[in-house]
Write a protein that holds these residues in place. Structure first.
Motif, mmCIF file in Angstrom:
data_model
loop_
_atom_site.group_PDB
_atom_site.id
_atom_site.type_symbol
_atom_site.label_atom_id
_atom_site.label_comp_id
_atom_site.label_asym_id
_atom_site.label_seq_id
_atom_site.Cartn_x
_atom_site.Cartn_y
_atom_site.Cartn_z
ATOM 1 N N VAL A 35 44.975 35.442 36.308
ATOM 2 C CA VAL A 35 45.872 34.892 37.203
ATOM 3 C C VAL A 35 47.046 34.139 36.472
ATOM 4 O O VAL A 35 47.210 34.189 35.213
ATOM 5 N N GLN A 51 43.322 29.940 46.343
ATOM 6 C CA GLN A 51 42.629 30.867 46.987
ATOM 7 C C GLN A 51 41.293 31.097 46.267
ATOM 8 O O GLN A 51 41.010 30.873 44.857
ATOM 9 N N ILE A 52 40.386 31.189 47.183
ATOM 10 C CA ILE A 52 38.783 31.073 46.620
ATOM 11 C C ILE A 52 38.768 32.131 45.543
ATOM 12 O O ILE A 52 37.893 32.154 44.446
ATOM 13 N N GLY A 53 39.045 33.325 45.811
ATOM 14 C CA GLY A 53 38.671 34.507 45.048
ATOM 15 C C GLY A 53 39.349 34.300 43.680
ATOM 16 O O GLY A 53 38.572 34.788 42.599
ATOM 17 N N LYS A 54 40.614 33.882 43.404
ATOM 18 C CA LYS A 54 41.276 33.547 42.363
ATOM 19 C C LYS A 54 40.505 32.403 41.506
ATOM 20 O O LYS A 54 40.313 32.478 40.294
ATOM 21 N N LEU A 56 37.319 31.623 41.774
ATOM 22 C CA LEU A 56 36.081 32.342 41.548
ATOM 23 C C LEU A 56 36.328 33.193 40.023
ATOM 24 O O LEU A 56 35.459 33.054 39.015
ATOM 25 N N GLN A 57 37.498 33.933 39.938
ATOM 26 C CA GLN A 57 37.947 34.471 38.827
ATOM 27 C C GLN A 57 37.923 33.573 37.693
ATOM 28 O O GLN A 57 37.438 33.901 36.338
ATOM 29 N N GLN A 60 34.440 32.188 36.649
ATOM 30 C CA GLN A 60 33.733 33.471 35.756
ATOM 31 C C GLN A 60 34.464 33.389 34.282
ATOM 32 O O GLN A 60 33.612 33.523 33.394
#
Length: 80
Positions: A35, A51-54, A56-57, A60
């Protein structure tokens, strides 16, 4: 196990703390998570529209886990 509702600010503080504990600078975490640095800055500041996807990245990449618990009586999957 008691549950806790986290705010964007709470999540940002957790990410900042985990990053610092890992000895990473913001640009290093950004590279590891794929990111931008601006995203890390905003996420750590508790930006509610991140953004939730980012997000979560990033979690992780830090080795964090996220547990989502359904309320009692709610079945998995779509409801009619």
């Amino acid at each position: 196990m008691p549950t806790r509702t986290l705010t964007p600010s709470d999540i940002g503080a957790i990410i900042r703390s985990a990053r610092k504990d890992a000895g990473l600078r913001q640009y290093e975490l950004a590279g590891a998570a794929g990111v931008g640095v601006r995203f890390i800055v905003d996420l750590e500041a508790g930006k509610p529209t991140a953004q939730i996807g980012k997000a979560l990245q990033v979690l992780q990449a830090l080795g964090c886990s996220v547990d989502i618990v359904q309320p009692p009586g709610v079945k998995a999957g779509r409801t009619p």
